[in-house]
Scaffold this motif. Sequence first.
Motif, short mmCIF file in Angstrom:
data_model
loop_
_atom_site.label_atom_id
_atom_site.label_comp_id
_atom_site.label_asym_id
_atom_site.label_seq_id
_atom_site.Cartn_x
_atom_site.Cartn_y
_atom_site.Cartn_z
N MET A 1 50.43 41.47 42.83
CA MET A 1 51.10 40.58 41.87
C MET A 1 50.24 39.34 41.78
N THR A 2 50.20 38.73 40.61
CA THR A 2 49.47 37.48 40.46
C THR A 2 50.34 36.33 40.97
N TYR A 3 49.69 35.19 41.18
CA TYR A 3 50.44 34.00 41.59
C TYR A 3 51.54 33.70 40.56
N GLY A 4 51.19 33.83 39.29
CA GLY A 4 52.17 33.60 38.22
C GLY A 4 53.29 34.63 38.22
N ASP A 5 52.96 35.90 38.53
CA ASP A 5 53.99 36.94 38.62
C ASP A 5 55.02 36.59 39.69
N VAL B 1 47.33 37.70 44.03
CA VAL B 1 45.96 37.52 43.54
C VAL B 1 45.89 36.64 42.30
N ARG B 2 44.65 36.29 41.97
CA ARG B 2 44.37 35.59 40.72
C ARG B 2 44.54 36.57 39.56
N ALA B 3 44.91 36.06 38.41
CA ALA B 3 45.15 36.91 37.24
C ALA B 3 43.89 37.62 36.75
N ASP B 4 42.70 37.10 37.08
CA ASP B 4 41.47 37.73 36.60
C ASP B 4 41.00 38.88 37.48
N LEU C 1 38.59 43.09 50.06
CA LEU C 1 38.09 44.39 49.59
C LEU C 1 38.32 45.48 50.62
N GLY C 2 38.21 45.14 51.89
CA GLY C 2 38.51 46.11 52.94
C GLY C 2 39.95 46.57 52.88
N HIS C 3 40.87 45.63 52.67
CA HIS C 3 42.29 45.97 52.54
C HIS C 3 42.52 46.82 51.28
N TYR C 4 41.90 46.42 50.16
CA TYR C 4 42.10 47.16 48.91
C TYR C 4 41.62 48.60 49.05
N ARG C 5 40.47 48.78 49.66
CA ARG C 5 39.93 50.14 49.84
C ARG C 5 40.82 50.95 50.76
N ALA C 6 41.28 50.35 51.86
CA ALA C 6 42.14 51.05 52.81
C ALA C 6 43.48 51.47 52.18
N GLU C 7 43.99 50.64 51.26
CA GLU C 7 45.28 50.92 50.63
C GLU C 7 45.16 51.72 49.34
N GLY C 8 43.93 51.94 48.87
CA GLY C 8 43.75 52.66 47.62
C GLY C 8 44.08 51.84 46.38
N THR C 9 43.95 50.53 46.48
CA THR C 9 44.21 49.65 45.33
C THR C 9 43.15 49.91 44.27
N PRO C 10 43.57 50.12 43.00
CA PRO C 10 42.58 50.37 41.93
C PRO C 10 41.61 49.20 41.75
N LEU C 11 40.32 49.53 41.80
CA LEU C 11 39.24 48.56 41.62
C LEU C 11 38.38 48.98 40.44
N ARG C 12 37.60 48.04 39.93
CA ARG C 12 36.64 48.35 38.87
C ARG C 12 35.41 47.49 39.09
N ARG C 13 34.29 47.95 38.58
CA ARG C 13 33.04 47.18 38.63
C ARG C 13 32.91 46.40 37.33
N LEU D 1 39.70 43.75 41.06
CA LEU D 1 40.91 44.55 40.94
C LEU D 1 41.02 45.06 39.51
N ASP D 2 41.46 46.28 39.35
CA ASP D 2 41.78 46.80 38.03
C ASP D 2 43.23 46.39 37.77
N MET D 3 43.40 45.22 37.19
CA MET D 3 44.73 44.63 37.05
C MET D 3 45.68 45.50 36.23
N ARG D 4 45.16 46.21 35.25
CA ARG D 4 46.02 47.06 34.43
C ARG D 4 46.70 48.13 35.28
N ARG D 5 45.98 48.64 36.26
CA ARG D 5 46.51 49.72 37.10
C ARG D 5 47.12 49.23 38.41
N ALA D 6 46.64 48.10 38.92
CA ALA D 6 47.07 47.63 40.24
C ALA D 6 48.30 46.74 40.20
N ARG D 7 48.57 46.12 39.05
CA ARG D 7 49.64 45.12 38.97
C ARG D 7 51.00 45.77 39.15
N TRP D 8 51.81 45.15 40.00
CA TRP D 8 53.16 45.63 40.30
C TRP D 8 54.17 44.73 39.63
#
Length: 117
Positions: free
Chosen positions: A29-33, A63-66, A78-90, A99-106
């Motif tokens: 979730m973003t700070y704003g969320d 996280v930050r919205a960007d 990044l270690g936590h994201y990879r361990a949890e399977g959080t969607p990432l993008r390059r 973070l791939d915010m479109r897919r990771a945002r709750w």
Amino acid sequence: METQELPELPEYAERVLQVAEEIPPGRVMTYGDVAEWLGEGGPRQVGRAMALYGSAVPWWRVVRADGVPLPGHERRALGHYRAEGTPLRRPAGGGPPRLDMRRARWDGGAESGPAEE
């Protein structure tokens, strides 16, 4: 040696930390969320609460919205994201993953786990 007492956790910070703990692994979730979910404060207030009190909760899920990992904590996050399977993008121009915010945002709904592909 004197033991220094920690200041009492402000009620708003306690509520922010509770939301952070409810975010499922692999989601963010973003700070704003978080502020919107609480119906109080804004992204800066949430960020301040997380900076001062968030080390005992899954801070990497707020996280930050960007989608850029928290400056100074990128490797740990990044270690936590990879361990949890959080969607990432390059990023298109290269550089570290975001973070791939479109897919990771709750949105606070009942489902949990990483977003579906």
